[in-house]
Design a protein around this motif. Sequence first.
Motif, mmCIF file in Angstrom:
data_model
loop_
_atom_site.group_PDB
_atom_site.id
_atom_site.type_symbol
_atom_site.label_atom_id
_atom_site.label_comp_id
_atom_site.label_asym_id
_atom_site.label_seq_id
_atom_site.Cartn_x
_atom_site.Cartn_y
_atom_site.Cartn_z
ATOM 1 N N PHE A 12 133.077 26.306 62.584
ATOM 2 C CA PHE A 12 132.955 26.257 61.127
ATOM 3 C C PHE A 12 133.364 27.616 60.565
ATOM 4 O O PHE A 12 132.884 28.659 61.033
ATOM 5 C CB PHE A 12 131.516 25.919 60.709
ATOM 6 N N PHE A 13 134.241 27.588 59.541
ATOM 7 C CA PHE A 13 134.757 28.814 58.932
ATOM 8 C C PHE A 13 134.328 28.891 57.471
ATOM 9 O O PHE A 13 134.307 27.881 56.754
ATOM 10 C CB PHE A 13 136.293 28.852 58.984
ATOM 11 N N VAL A 14 134.003 30.109 57.054
ATOM 12 C CA VAL A 14 133.716 30.398 55.645
ATOM 13 C C VAL A 14 134.537 31.631 55.255
ATOM 14 O O VAL A 14 134.437 32.680 55.914
ATOM 15 C CB VAL A 14 132.214 30.655 55.394
ATOM 16 N N SER A 42 125.806 20.873 42.402
ATOM 17 C CA SER A 42 127.011 20.079 42.148
ATOM 18 C C SER A 42 127.258 19.893 40.660
ATOM 19 O O SER A 42 128.408 19.756 40.232
ATOM 20 C CB SER A 42 126.905 18.719 42.850
ATOM 21 N N ASN A 43 126.220 19.901 39.847
ATOM 22 C CA ASN A 43 126.371 19.779 38.398
ATOM 23 C C ASN A 43 126.486 21.128 37.713
ATOM 24 O O ASN A 43 126.417 21.207 36.487
ATOM 25 C CB ASN A 43 125.194 19.001 37.804
ATOM 26 N N ILE A 60 128.242 25.534 47.233
ATOM 27 C CA ILE A 60 127.942 26.953 46.992
ATOM 28 C C ILE A 60 129.191 27.804 47.207
ATOM 29 O O ILE A 60 129.488 28.707 46.425
ATOM 30 C CB ILE A 60 126.786 27.424 47.914
ATOM 31 N N VAL A 61 129.935 27.540 48.286
ATOM 32 C CA VAL A 61 131.159 28.301 48.564
ATOM 33 C C VAL A 61 132.180 28.074 47.449
ATOM 34 O O VAL A 61 132.875 29.007 47.014
ATOM 35 C CB VAL A 61 131.738 27.914 49.944
ATOM 36 N N ASP A 62 132.277 26.837 46.955
ATOM 37 C CA ASP A 62 133.202 26.559 45.852
ATOM 38 C C ASP A 62 132.824 27.342 44.600
ATOM 39 O O ASP A 62 133.702 27.812 43.855
ATOM 40 C CB ASP A 62 133.231 25.060 45.546
ATOM 41 N N LEU A 63 131.517 27.483 44.341
ATOM 42 C CA LEU A 63 131.076 28.263 43.185
ATOM 43 C C LEU A 63 131.498 29.726 43.295
ATOM 44 O O LEU A 63 131.707 30.396 42.279
ATOM 45 C CB LEU A 63 129.558 28.182 43.033
ATOM 46 N N HIS A 64 131.668 30.219 44.526
ATOM 47 C CA HIS A 64 132.076 31.608 44.751
ATOM 48 C C HIS A 64 133.587 31.726 44.969
ATOM 49 O O HIS A 64 134.054 32.787 45.399
ATOM 50 C CB HIS A 64 131.335 32.181 45.969
#
Length: 522
Positions: free
Chosen positions: A515-517, A364-365, A496-500
């Motif tokens: 749940f969707f990714v 998160s950081n 993690i998904v936001d980082l990608h």
Amino acid sequence: MKIRFSLFWLVKPLIWLMKPVFWLMKKLFWPIKQLSGPLKKASRAIRSRIEASIRMQMILTFTICLLLSMLISSVTSAFLADYTKKARIEYTRGQYQIDEAARYIAERLAEDPSLRSDDKTVQEIIDDTVGEHNYKIIIADVDGKVLYKSKNAQETQIDLYSLIKKVMGPAAVQDNRGQPLEYSSFYPSQVDQTEVYVIGTGVPEANIVYRSNVDLLVMLAAVIVFVGVFGISFQMLTRKKMKYIEELAAGLRVISTGNLDFRVVSKGSDELASFADNINSMAEELKCKIEEERKAEKTKNELITNISHDLRTPLTSIMGYLKLVGDKKYEDDKQLEDYINIAYGKSEKLKTLIDDLFEYTKISNQGIRLNITDVNINELMEQLIEELVPAGEENGLEFVKQIPHEKMIVRVDADLIARVFENLLMNAVRYSYKPGKILVRIYRQQDKALLCIENNGDPIPLEELPNLFNRFYRLEKSRSSGTGGSGLGLAIAKNIVDLHHGDIWAECEENRIKFFVGLPLG
């Protein structure tokens, strides 16, 4: 009927005769009609430009006030000049008439060499020029002998020396008593090759002339009127804008007191309207930032409370069982072994919670460096499912795969994305109805690869779905960890998904939870 018939046949020829006139008028006014469209567009463009610029509005206002002030000041000055004008008697026009008559006759005589001394034409010229006027015209030779004269002249000999002295002296018009003096004017000329003098003499006719006394007071009054009209008109024309500026200032004062729900009214389309919009945007942003700070403060307090709760629960159990072992409060070796195993299990759970907390904080950081590679998401999911088959069988769950043969290549950090999929699969295992099935699908949607994990479980309220990815969030209000994990798994997956630069979300239809990714294809 006969009357109508006759009128028709009378009007019809007139109509046919007027047709060319109508056609000509149409042709004449056609250019004006053609120009009306561009003129309207130009006027609309100028009007919108003025409405959109406060500078243009001020220039226009200043120009209007200036023209209005000049007009009223001119009218006032003219009125005062007319009010103060006085009548005067002047003899300038009479003098001019005498001088002009003498000059005219002299030029006529000089221009016509055919005139003789005994010619009657010279006398006719004199009589025609003098007419009914009261001045006299005399033509004399160089010795002063009168050759020709007007009917009202009696002289037969002229003293040229005295006349020249009088003409060359000061041009006095009136005597000491205000009575007009005789005026004389003479011009040299020629008659029948004889040098002569054309002499005009007489008392000039009086004319009444009205002259205004435009003195300093009149000019000062005009200046005062100019300044006053300009100030009043400028104040009246700008009153609306100034009132609006005061409203904006008052609105800023209200917002500065902390009332961030207050909004100023946006009027018009100029810079002041833009300023009002910016004030409202500023208030909205400040409100959002303050709410975010309050939310962050609340979340921080909740985080501390949740961490304390989740750490204290297994730690309390570990301490309790170790105290039992230390006090030798066990019946036999088997019970001792059970106490030790329970304490060790609680320790493992405590370690897992601490590891999840550490990983969540680091992700998160953005304290983690991504190792981006090309990953076949199909093979990665096949491998994860195979590893979790024992856990599924232990819980009476079966994994159903719908994975296409087409390779779905994404550029991601393989370890972190594997952690996302593992968390979602374990979440499905943990909260599925037993026995049951877990459906895993992978498919392409435009330029993204979509993974869907579906299981049957307790329905999740629609308003709770966005909260599933919050840290330490559980649907059980009692916060029991008996059926759940650390409460950080889905929060870690989302970060993690936001980082990608991907998307993750949840849907629920009755008891079917999905749940969707979504990850961008490489």
